[in-house]
Write a protein that holds these residues in place. Structure first.
Motif: not given
Length: 107
Positions: A88-103
């Motif tokens: 499984r791809r591990v996301l960085t904290p910045l990528q996790q936050a971006s994914a939670l906030l959406g585009s």
């Protein structure tokens, strides 16, 4: 191979386990399992058949250890642990936050 299950010694072989499980219908799997032939059996069912003991007399770990040493595949409760499976791809904290906030929405 000699192993101890529920404080009793057993001399198990892969062919002996295959023969013992031939014709046995697998029960529903709710936890640990063992793949024997083309079928997947619950660990406790396998232990009961090969030792002829009550399921309460031994732990699933004892049977898992014995089956693994004999060369059987023992998938966990969530599926097989296959080292060739894609990690499984591990996301960085910045990528996790971006994914939670959406585009951002287009205007």
């Amino acid at each position: 191979m000699r192993c101890v299950i529920a404080r009793f010694p057993f001399d198990l072989t892969k062919s002996g386990v295959l023969e013992s499980m031939r014709g046995i219908k697998p029960e529903q799997i709710t936890g640990e399992a063992v793949i024997i032939g083309r079928r997947t059996y619950p660990v406790k069912q396998v232990g009961q058949v090969i030792t002829r003991q009550d399921r309460r007399d031994f732990s699933g770990n004892e049977v898992l250890r014995a089956m693994s040493r004999l060369g059987f595949t023992c998938p966990g409760p969530t599926g097989p642990t296959d080292p060739a499976a894609a990690p499984r791809r591990v996301l960085t904290p910045l990528q996790q936050a971006s994914a939670l906030l959406g585009s951002p929405a287009s205007a």
